[in-house]
Design a protein around this motif. Structure first.
Motif, short mmCIF file in Angstrom:
data_model
loop_
_atom_site.label_atom_id
_atom_site.label_comp_id
_atom_site.label_asym_id
_atom_site.label_seq_id
_atom_site.Cartn_x
_atom_site.Cartn_y
_atom_site.Cartn_z
N ASN A 198 -9.69 -9.78 -6.51
CA ASN A 198 -10.02 -9.73 -5.08
C ASN A 198 -11.42 -9.18 -4.85
N TRP A 242 -1.12 -4.54 -10.85
CA TRP A 242 -2.09 -4.34 -9.78
C TRP A 242 -3.54 -4.51 -10.21
N THR A 267 -5.91 0.55 -3.03
CA THR A 267 -5.13 0.03 -4.16
C THR A 267 -5.70 0.47 -5.50
N THR A 316 -4.97 -7.98 -9.74
CA THR A 316 -5.11 -8.29 -8.32
C THR A 316 -6.34 -7.62 -7.72
N VAL A 317 -6.54 -6.35 -8.05
CA VAL A 317 -7.70 -5.63 -7.52
C VAL A 317 -9.00 -6.24 -8.02
N SER A 368 0.83 -1.21 0.00
CA SER A 368 0.00 0.00 0.00
C SER A 368 0.86 1.26 0.00
N ASP A 382 -11.07 -1.62 1.14
CA ASP A 382 -9.61 -1.68 1.19
C ASP A 382 -9.02 -1.83 -0.21
N TRP A 383 -9.53 -2.77 -0.96
CA TRP A 383 -8.99 -3.00 -2.30
C TRP A 383 -9.28 -1.84 -3.25
#
Length: 245
Positions: free
Chosen positions: A181, A174, A122, A177-178, A31, A117-118
């Motif tokens: 998730n 990224w 991010t 991943t985002v 982060s 959070d994600w």
């Protein structure tokens, strides 16, 4: 810790405390990296187009030092609360998977917090990195065209390649991943989890390896200096001297 796991093939020591510590360090550093890159990308606009914003000391603290400091401190506090102090079921740890299965308790216990959070920690910073780096290229070219200035294409090409390279690097590492998730928290899938755990989660490590070379490779004459030294190592100069009998 990752190298230690890959070397052994399992988590050692196999304890929940170690898993939380690993996740806290991993999440915090990831982060911080993204937030710092996003902050610097925005500050670059001020450095180029609003140079007076950093002349006075109060303005430097507000526009330069404070955002950088928050980018470092905020993830430390956020993940200290969500990873270390969040109530956790110790039976969920999988000591045969990377980062104990990458299943922080708040990710499975609070879907809203996990999604926020994600997205906020991010997804939004990654979008800022891409947009800021692309728009700065457009602004520079438009400003020079408006002033009818000749474009030094060698310099502009270097800047364009560097900024686009940074944007593409963060996008490639990224964004999958985002997306995966968020999908996992909306509708969990075992197949998607395996793909995420075995392949997608490792993409973020590419930033550590590629970003320094991406920046150094576009420094003027760096590639010439590098190849010159590599060639010198491959073909050492023979020193011939006289022999005294």
């Amino acid at each position: 810790m990752l190298i230690h796991f890959l070397n052994l093939g399992y988590i050692s020591p196999a304890s929940g405390i170690y898993c939380k510590f690993w996740m806290y360090v991993e999440f915090t550093l990831d982060s911080q990296s993204v937030l710092l890159a996003a902050t610097i990308s925005v500050q670059r606009h001020l450095l180029i187009f609003r140079q007076t914003a950093f002349r006075l000391r109060p303005q430097r603290y507000i526009y330069y030092y404070l955002p950088l400091l928050l980018s470092i401190i905020y993830p430390m506090i956020f993940y200290l609360a969500t990873v270390v102090f969040y109530p956790c079921d110790e039976s969920q740890w999988n000591f045969t998977l990377n980062m104990c299965g990458d299943t922080a308790c708040y990710l499975s216990g609070d879907l809203v917090l996990a999604a926020l959070d994600w997205i906020l920690n991010t997804g939004v910073p990654v979008c800022i990195i891409m947009l800021a780096n692309v728009t700065i290229i457009i602004r520079v070219l438009r400003q020079k065209a408006r002033r009818h200035q000749a474009l030094p294409w060698a310099k502009q090409r270097r800047m364009t390649l560097q900024l686009l390279g940074i944007s593409c690097l963060y996008l490639f590492t990224w964004l999958p991943t985002v997306v995966t998730n968020v999908m996992q928290h909306v509708q969990p899938s075992n197949g998607l989890y395996e793909i995420q755990e075995n392949y997608i989660s490792d993409l973020t490590y590419l930033i550590c390896f590629l970003l320094p070379w991406l920046c150094l490779g576009l420094v003027p004459d760096f590639s010439k200096w590098l190849w010159k030294n590599v060639h010198r190592l491959q073909h050492p100069t023979n020193i011939i001297g006289t022999t005294v009998l």
